[in-house]
Design a protein around this motif. Structure first.
Motif, PDB file in Angstrom:
ATOM      1  N   GLY A  99       0.792  -1.228   0.000  1.00 49.30           N
ATOM      2  CA  GLY A  99       0.000   0.000   0.000  1.00 49.30           C
ATOM      3  C   GLY A  99       0.816   1.265   0.000  1.00 49.30           C
ATOM      4  O   GLY A  99       2.051   1.252   0.080  1.00 49.30           O
ATOM      5  N   HIS A 100       0.050   2.367  -0.102  1.00 51.25           N
ATOM      6  CA  HIS A 100       0.675   3.692  -0.064  1.00 51.25           C
ATOM      7  C   HIS A 100       0.471   4.346   1.296  1.00 51.25           C
ATOM      8  O   HIS A 100       0.974   5.442   1.538  1.00 51.25           O
ATOM      9  CB  HIS A 100       0.068   4.583  -1.150  1.00 51.25           C
ATOM     10  CG  HIS A 100       0.356   4.101  -2.527  1.00 51.25           C
ATOM     11  ND1 HIS A 100      -0.613   3.546  -3.335  1.00 51.25           N
ATOM     12  CD2 HIS A 100       1.505   4.048  -3.225  1.00 51.25           C
ATOM     13  CE1 HIS A 100      -0.061   3.182  -4.478  1.00 51.25           C
ATOM     14  NE2 HIS A 100       1.211   3.474  -4.443  1.00 51.25           N
ATOM     15  N   ASP A 101      -0.318   3.699   2.143  1.00 53.87           N
ATOM     16  CA  ASP A 101      -0.590   4.269   3.457  1.00 53.87           C
ATOM     17  C   ASP A 101       0.568   3.913   4.399  1.00 53.87           C
ATOM     18  O   ASP A 101       0.590   2.847   5.020  1.00 53.87           O
ATOM     19  CB  ASP A 101      -1.920   3.694   3.978  1.00 53.87           C
ATOM     20  CG  ASP A 101      -2.382   4.380   5.252  1.00 53.87           C
ATOM     21  OD1 ASP A 101      -1.527   4.959   5.950  1.00 53.87           O
ATOM     22  OD2 ASP A 101      -3.588   4.327   5.541  1.00 53.87           O
ATOM     23  N   MET A 102       1.530   4.817   4.471  1.00 58.75           N
ATOM     24  CA  MET A 102       2.767   4.529   5.220  1.00 58.75           C
ATOM     25  C   MET A 102       2.503   4.345   6.715  1.00 58.75           C
ATOM     26  O   MET A 102       3.191   3.567   7.368  1.00 58.75           O
ATOM     27  CB  MET A 102       3.792   5.648   5.000  1.00 58.75           C
ATOM     28  CG  MET A 102       4.236   5.792   3.569  1.00 58.75           C
ATOM     29  SD  MET A 102       4.980   4.288   2.941  1.00 58.75           S
ATOM     30  CE  MET A 102       4.662   4.448   1.224  1.00 58.75           C
ATOM     31  N   GLU A 103       1.523   5.080   7.233  1.00 60.99           N
ATOM     32  CA  GLU A 103       1.229   4.954   8.661  1.00 60.99           C
ATOM     33  C   GLU A 103       0.717   3.542   8.963  1.00 60.99           C
ATOM     34  O   GLU A 103       1.092   2.948   9.963  1.00 60.99           O
ATOM     35  CB  GLU A 103       0.181   5.991   9.095  1.00 60.99           C
ATOM     36  CG  GLU A 103       0.702   7.419   9.162  1.00 60.99           C
ATOM     37  CD  GLU A 103       1.755   7.652  10.250  1.00 60.99           C
ATOM     38  OE1 GLU A 103       1.880   6.839  11.172  1.00 60.99           O
ATOM     39  OE2 GLU A 103       2.480   8.667  10.144  1.00 60.99           O
ATOM     40  N   LEU A 104      -0.130   3.041   8.077  1.00 60.69           N
ATOM     41  CA  LEU A 104      -0.671   1.696   8.281  1.00 60.69           C
ATOM     42  C   LEU A 104       0.457   0.658   8.204  1.00 60.69           C
ATOM     43  O   LEU A 104       0.545  -0.249   9.034  1.00 60.69           O
ATOM     44  CB  LEU A 104      -1.732   1.400   7.217  1.00 60.69           C
ATOM     45  CG  LEU A 104      -2.537   0.125   7.434  1.00 60.69           C
ATOM     46  CD1 LEU A 104      -4.017   0.390   7.219  1.00 60.69           C
ATOM     47  CD2 LEU A 104      -2.114  -0.995   6.535  1.00 60.69           C
ATOM     48  N   ILE A 105       1.337   0.837   7.241  1.00 55.82           N
ATOM     49  CA  ILE A 105       2.476  -0.096   7.083  1.00 55.82           C
ATOM     50  C   ILE A 105       3.360  -0.012   8.331  1.00 55.82           C
ATOM     51  O   ILE A 105       3.788  -1.026   8.883  1.00 55.82           O
ATOM     52  CB  ILE A 105       3.298   0.257   5.811  1.00 55.82           C
ATOM     53  CG1 ILE A 105       2.437   0.159   4.553  1.00 55.82           C
ATOM     54  CG2 ILE A 105       4.566  -0.602   5.711  1.00 55.82           C
ATOM     55  CD1 ILE A 105       2.159  -1.212   4.009  1.00 55.82           C
ATOM     56  N   LEU A 106       3.608   1.210   8.776  1.00 62.65           N
ATOM     57  CA  LEU A 106       4.476   1.433   9.941  1.00 62.65           C
ATOM     58  C   LEU A 106       3.887   0.789  11.202  1.00 62.65           C
ATOM     59  O   LEU A 106       4.611   0.201  12.007  1.00 62.65           O
ATOM     60  CB  LEU A 106       4.645   2.942  10.143  1.00 62.65           C
ATOM     61  CG  LEU A 106       5.499   3.388  11.320  1.00 62.65           C
ATOM     62  CD1 LEU A 106       6.962   3.028  11.083  1.00 62.65           C
ATOM     63  CD2 LEU A 106       5.379   4.895  11.527  1.00 62.65           C
ATOM     64  N   ASN A 107       2.566   0.908  11.330  1.00 57.36           N
ATOM     65  CA  ASN A 107       1.920   0.407  12.548  1.00 57.36           C
ATOM     66  C   ASN A 107       1.635  -1.090  12.535  1.00 57.36           C
ATOM     67  O   ASN A 107       1.229  -1.648  13.549  1.00 57.36           O
ATOM     68  CB  ASN A 107       0.595   1.147  12.773  1.00 57.36           C
ATOM     69  CG  ASN A 107       0.838   2.550  13.260  1.00 57.36           C
ATOM     70  OD1 ASN A 107       1.603   2.764  14.185  1.00 57.36           O
ATOM     71  ND2 ASN A 107       0.228   3.516  12.603  1.00 57.36           N
ATOM     72  N   THR A 108       1.799  -1.709  11.386  1.00 54.02           N
ATOM     73  CA  THR A 108       1.407  -3.124  11.335  1.00 54.02           C
ATOM     74  C   THR A 108       2.545  -4.081  10.981  1.00 54.02           C
ATOM     75  O   THR A 108       2.407  -5.281  11.182  1.00 54.02           O
ATOM     76  CB  THR A 108       0.276  -3.340  10.294  1.00 54.02           C
ATOM     77  OG1 THR A 108       0.685  -2.753   9.066  1.00 54.02           O
ATOM     78  CG2 THR A 108      -1.026  -2.735  10.742  1.00 54.02           C
ATOM     79  N   THR A 109       3.633  -3.569  10.422  1.00 53.25           N
ATOM     80  CA  THR A 109       4.658  -4.512   9.937  1.00 53.25           C
ATOM     81  C   THR A 109       6.001  -4.328  10.655  1.00 53.25           C
ATOM     82  O   THR A 109       6.318  -3.244  11.138  1.00 53.25           O
ATOM     83  CB  THR A 109       4.879  -4.334   8.414  1.00 53.25           C
ATOM     84  OG1 THR A 109       5.367  -3.021   8.171  1.00 53.25           O
ATOM     85  CG2 THR A 109       3.603  -4.536   7.648  1.00 53.25           C
ATOM     86  N   GLU A 110       6.757  -5.425  10.682  1.00 54.46           N
ATOM     87  CA  GLU A 110       8.093  -5.358  11.295  1.00 54.46           C
ATOM     88  C   GLU A 110       9.143  -5.072  10.239  1.00 54.46           C
ATOM     89  O   GLU A 110      10.150  -4.429  10.508  1.00 54.46           O
ATOM     90  CB  GLU A 110       8.441  -6.696  11.965  1.00 54.46           C
ATOM     91  CG  GLU A 110       7.567  -7.063  13.144  1.00 54.46           C
ATOM     92  CD  GLU A 110       6.537  -8.128  12.778  1.00 54.46           C
ATOM     93  OE1 GLU A 110       6.809  -8.972  11.913  1.00 54.46           O
ATOM     94  OE2 GLU A 110       5.441  -8.102  13.379  1.00 54.46           O
ATOM     95  N   LYS A 111       8.930  -5.607   9.053  1.00 54.56           N
ATOM     96  CA  LYS A 111       9.884  -5.410   7.961  1.00 54.56           C
ATOM     97  C   LYS A 111       9.156  -4.834   6.757  1.00 54.56           C
ATOM     98  O   LYS A 111       7.939  -5.007   6.629  1.00 54.56           O
ATOM     99  CB  LYS A 111      10.526  -6.739   7.565  1.00 54.56           C
ATOM    100  CG  LYS A 111      11.563  -7.254   8.551  1.00 54.56           C
ATOM    101  CD  LYS A 111      12.176  -8.511   7.986  1.00 54.56           C
ATOM    102  CE  LYS A 111      13.141  -9.141   8.977  1.00 54.56           C
ATOM    103  NZ  LYS A 111      13.563 -10.471   8.528  1.00 54.56           N
TER     104      LYS A 111
END
Lengths: 252, 243
Positions: free
Chosen positions: A196-208
């Motif tokens: 995705g393009h939603d960096m906050e969502l990626i930041l809050n959900t993934t480790e890598k």
């Protein structure tokens, strides 16, 4: 392949027309409970990579290997391996096929041979979990984009896949919907790949996180480090998420 | 006054007037030139053209429009059933409920595809509207502009022509003329059905149903149905234009 790796992608190439590569030399591994983000500009191959992992691309055009739970994804095994995988598509209209939301959520369970009572129980649970109980009898054509997205996620979570592939899951969701989605993702123990393009969502959900550009992996590492790297992010048409930017200024 | 719309029975896409034919031909050529985008591009444009054609050939007669939509709806429904029967055969397992449910949805998809306002079922129109709000997606913006342009031009020319011709729709033209004009419609519906069938088959595969050979996933690429439709449409339009 490391012992705990649930997905292994080894030198994966893919081209739609046989000339221009959409995916090029993709190699990475993900552990059983690991959550990996995939970011990159539009057209970088994020969705294609997810489809390749799910075994939904024409096998004749895929080069390289993908292993799911130590089994090689190949045409003869694809149908069986796909039952361990849940894919939430970018466009909900491509995914919703039931005549009603309730029926659609139950389709995956039906395909996996669950009995009627179990299907009803799980569907009810997912409808409640995604706050769409009132939409159960509605046609997917009649509901909003955000509601369709919730129905898609519910349909995939219902089958409790070992590998969850989420293609832009936050798109079209309101802030509360996004927060709930983040909670759902964080509480799920499946191996996950979230694009995705939603960096906050990626930041809050993934480790890598994997940064893809023009079909190639240009960076792969810890989400906190990669997403905070302004040079990498801007060079590949992305943006440092606001929360990391704030933290950076606070440190200064 | 000679009804403009029926002066060439073979030209099912456009009105009989040379200007209208030229615009429709131009629209299709633009579509072909940008055809690499495949999936929604050609389909949606043709939906617009189809609706406008329906309106035009009906002479804006409500009863005629409803009859045509009913005809398309019935056809789509049975085609949906046929496609789903094919899936059942391949998948080896499917309940009657799903069989009927998805067939209805497929039929509904095709019906709504030609009714513009309710086009959320096949998704393209609503999808594009959603996408156009996202900055930086030039492709979708361009798509929207081109769809808007071609449909505007079509409506600008065809509907006034239909009105000026002063005809009462296909009923006043007689049964033979009506049959001649609507005979091309199933081709388009078939095309839309095949397309929708393909996207649904991918969705089914992704949801765990399977068993029918290699994946049919071919996003944004030309398919045989497109090529056939383009060839047939161009032939009809060119021959119509040259007459």
């Amino acid at each position: 392949m490391t012992i705990d790796a649930f997905i292994k992608v080894d030198k994966l190439y893919f081209s739609y027309d046989g000339t221009k590569s959409v995916l090029e030399n993709i190699t990475f591994e993900a552990g059983r409970n690991e959550r990996i983000g995939i970011v990159g500009p539009s057209g970088s191959g994020k969705s294609t990579l997810l489809f390749a992992i799910a075994g939904l691309l024409p096998f004749s055009r895929v080069k390289g290997n993908t292993f799911i739970n130590n089994e090689k994804m190949m045409e003869s095994k694809a149908a069986r391996l796909r039952k361990q995988i849940g894919l939430v598509m970018q466009n909900p209209d491509d995914q919703l096929i039931g005549a009603t939301v309730q029926e659609d959520i139950g389709l995956g369970l039906f395909a996996r041979g669950f009995d009627k009572n179990a299907i009803f129980a799980k569907v009810k649970e997912q409808l409640k979990g995604m706050r769409i109980s009132e939409l159960a009898q509605r046609s997917p054509c009649e509901i909003s984009f955000g509601e369709k997205k919730r129905a898609c996620v519910a349909g995939i979570l219902a089958v409790e896949p070992d590998l969850l592939l989420l293609d832009e899951p936050g798109e079209g969701l309101d802030p509360r919907g996004k927060r709930e989605l983040i909670n759902i993702i964080c509480n799920n123990r499946a191996c996950m790949m979230i694009s995705g393009h939603d960096m906050e969502l990626i930041l809050n959900t993934t480790e890598k996180v994997i940064v893809l550009d023009k079909g190639e992996i240009v960076a792969f590492g810890l989400t906190q480090e990669i997403l905070a790297d302004e040079k990498i992010m801007e060079h590949h048409g992305l943006m440092v998420p606001p929360s990391l930017r704030v933290r950076h200024y606070e440190k200064k | 006054m000679k009804p403009l719309l029926f002066c060439n029975r073979n030209c099912f896409l456009a009105a009989g007037h040379p200007v209208a034919r030229f615009v429709m031909l131009l629209s299709l050529l633009i579509h072909f030139a940008c055809g690499g985008w495949g999936n929604s591009f050609l389909g949606l444009s043709l939906d617009f053209c189809l609706v406008l054609t329906l309106l035009a050939i009906s002479g804006l007669n409500k009863k005629a429009v409803l009859s045509l939509f009913l005809l398309i709806g019935t056809f789509s429904f049975f085609m949906g059933l046929l496609i789903w029967m094919g899936w059942c055969f391949n998948l080896g397992k499917a309940s009657a409920v799903n069989w009927i449910g998805i067939s209805v949805r497929m039929g509904g998809s095709v019906c709504t595809a030609v009714s513009i306002t309710g086009s959320s079922a096949p998704g393209e129109f609503g999808y594009l509207l959603e996408k156009i709000k996202i900055p930086g997606r030039q492709k979708d913006r361009l798509l929207m502009v081109m769809h808007g342009f071609t449909s505007f031009m079509s409506s600008f020319i065809i509907i006034p022509l239909a009105l000026r011709a002063g005809i009462g729709g296909i009923y006043s033209a007689g049964t033979r003329a009506a049959v001649s004009i609507i005979k091309g419609l199933p081709l388009m519906i078939l095309h839309r059905g095949i397309r929708r069938g393909q996207s649904l088959s991918i969705a089914l595969e992704a949801r765990g149903f399977s068993g029918f050979g290699p994946s049919m996933f071919r996003p944004s690429s030309w398919k045989i149905a497109d090529v056939l439709l383009c060839v047939v449409s161009t032939f009809i339009l060119v021959t119509g234009f040259l007459k």
